[in-house]
Motif scaffolding. Structure first.
Motif, PDB file in Angstrom:
ATOM      1  N   LYS A  31       8.177-116.538   8.904  1.00  0.00           N
ATOM      2  CA  LYS A  31       9.017-115.915   7.879  1.00  0.00           C
ATOM      3  C   LYS A  31      10.447-116.443   7.933  1.00  0.00           C
ATOM      4  CE  LYS A  31       6.398-111.630   7.291  1.00  0.00           C
ATOM      5  NZ  LYS A  31       6.430-110.147   7.339  1.00  0.00           N
ATOM      6  N   TYR A  35      12.345-118.540   4.963  1.00  0.00           N
ATOM      7  CA  TYR A  35      13.616-118.098   4.389  1.00  0.00           C
ATOM      8  C   TYR A  35      14.693-119.166   4.578  1.00  0.00           C
ATOM      9  CZ  TYR A  35      11.786-113.322   3.832  1.00  0.00           C
ATOM     10  OH  TYR A  35      11.061-112.212   3.454  1.00  0.00           O
ATOM     11  N   ASP A  38      13.953-122.053   2.116  1.00  0.00           N
ATOM     12  CA  ASP A  38      14.243-121.646   0.737  1.00  0.00           C
ATOM     13  C   ASP A  38      15.747-121.670   0.468  1.00  0.00           C
ATOM     14  OD1 ASP A  38      11.563-121.293   0.295  1.00  0.00           O
ATOM     15  OD2 ASP A  38      11.618-119.103   0.411  1.00  0.00           O
ATOM     16  N   TYR A  39      16.518-121.155   1.397  1.00  0.00           N
ATOM     17  CA  TYR A  39      17.967-121.105   1.193  1.00  0.00           C
ATOM     18  C   TYR A  39      18.550-122.511   1.116  1.00  0.00           C
ATOM     19  CZ  TYR A  39      22.826-119.661   1.649  1.00  0.00           C
ATOM     20  OH  TYR A  39      24.170-119.473   1.425  1.00  0.00           O
ATOM     21  N   ASN A 151      11.421-107.773   6.606  1.00  0.00           N
ATOM     22  CA  ASN A 151      11.624-108.987   5.807  1.00  0.00           C
ATOM     23  C   ASN A 151      13.091-109.219   5.440  1.00  0.00           C
ATOM     24  OD1 ASN A 151       8.941-109.719   5.873  1.00  0.00           O
ATOM     25  ND2 ASN A 151       8.437-108.751   3.920  1.00  0.00           N
ATOM     26  N   LYS A 155      15.135-112.412   6.622  1.00  0.00           N
ATOM     27  CA  LYS A 155      15.783-113.282   5.639  1.00  0.00           C
ATOM     28  C   LYS A 155      17.236-113.537   6.031  1.00  0.00           C
ATOM     29  CE  LYS A 155      16.778-113.856   0.714  1.00  0.00           C
ATOM     30  NZ  LYS A 155      16.617-113.285  -0.650  1.00  0.00           N
TER      31      LYS A 155
END
Length: 260
Positions: A31, A35, A38-39, A151, A155
């Motif tokens: 996870k 994250y 993605d960032y 989550n 994140k």
């Protein structure tokens, strides 16, 4: 300038659970890695590859080497009853990447056990590029892991690590480039820093051209259509702020564009 390439290894992929107690390490590793990736891809001009499988460390390192990555980051959670974040690098020559990540992780409230050297770790001694292995929190310390087991919290951790990477590599923001001129798409307040928590400047604090473009005689509000030159870019949550000669203005808030 060549696009920087970042390889992310989510430790203990596949059937290997890693450390287990209050959470399963492999699950939170993946996870955080997702994250983080993605960032980076959403906000910066860079290329990212991830390994979230059960591949051997030799294959993971080999893949990063073949890809000719600029930076390798291995995501882990710790065990052994300790408390806090720590980051491992090969030696003192690699300390800067560890410090850049540590700075951002401390900024989100996680305490740090420091930047440590470990030339015996395979992901550090078998990669050709700068590399770091992060241990985000202890899965067997309820007080520590309870802040990093949901989550939204994971994140925050992934984004913090990504920001540290961006700082270290000096990644260019995807939307704004220092030195380029942009146009305001709406009337915009000028602040003393990158965020709405910073003070709204007064008109008298603006540059001469800024005062001429201000709608308000008391507070600094630049009118729609004003041309501004970017001097610096900062992220604040979903917001992207740019510094202009007169101060800070919000360029984007999620998908809402104020400056282009």
């Amino acid at each position: 300038m060549a696009t920087k390439k970042i390889f992310i290894d989510a430790g203990h992929g596949g059937s290997d659970p890693g450390a287990v107690k209050y959470v399963k390490e492999s699950e939170v590793n993946i996870k955080v890695a997702n994250y983080m990736a993605d960032y980076l891809t959403e906000n910066y001009d860079c290329s990212v590859k991830k390994d979230i499988s059960a591949n051997s460390l030799s294959k993971i390192c080999g893949d990063a080497n073949k890809w000719d990555a600029d930076l390798f980051i291995s995501i882990h959670f710790n065990a052994g009853g300790g408390d806090g974040f720590e980051v491992f690098v090969y030696n003192k020559a690699n300390k800067a990447i560890g410090e850049a990540i540590e700075k951002q992780v401390k900024a989100i409230g996680q305490n740090s056990r420091g930047v440590k050297y470990d030339p015996e770790l395979i992901v550090l001694n078998s990669t050709n590029m700068k590399a770091a292995l992060v241990e985000c929190a202890f899965v067997d310390n309820k007080k520590d892991i309870q802040d990093w087991d949901e989550n939204a919290e994971l994140k925050k951790m992934g984004v913090a690590i990504a920001k540290g990477v961006a700082d270290y590599l000096d990644l260019q923001n995807k939307y704004y480039t220092v030195g380029k001129t942009y146009t305001l798409q709406a009337n915009m307040a000028v602040r003393t820093g990158a965020g709405t928590s910073y003070r709204w400047k007064k008109r008298t604090e603006l540059t001469t051209s800024g005062r001429n473009s201000s709608l308000n005689q008391t507070y600094a509000t630049l009118k729609k259509g004003t041309k501004v030159t970017c001097k610096e870019v900062k992220k604040n949550g979903d917001e992207t702020w740019i510094r202009i000669p007169s101060g800070w203005i919000c360029g984007r808030d999620g998908n809402t564009i104020y400056i282009k």
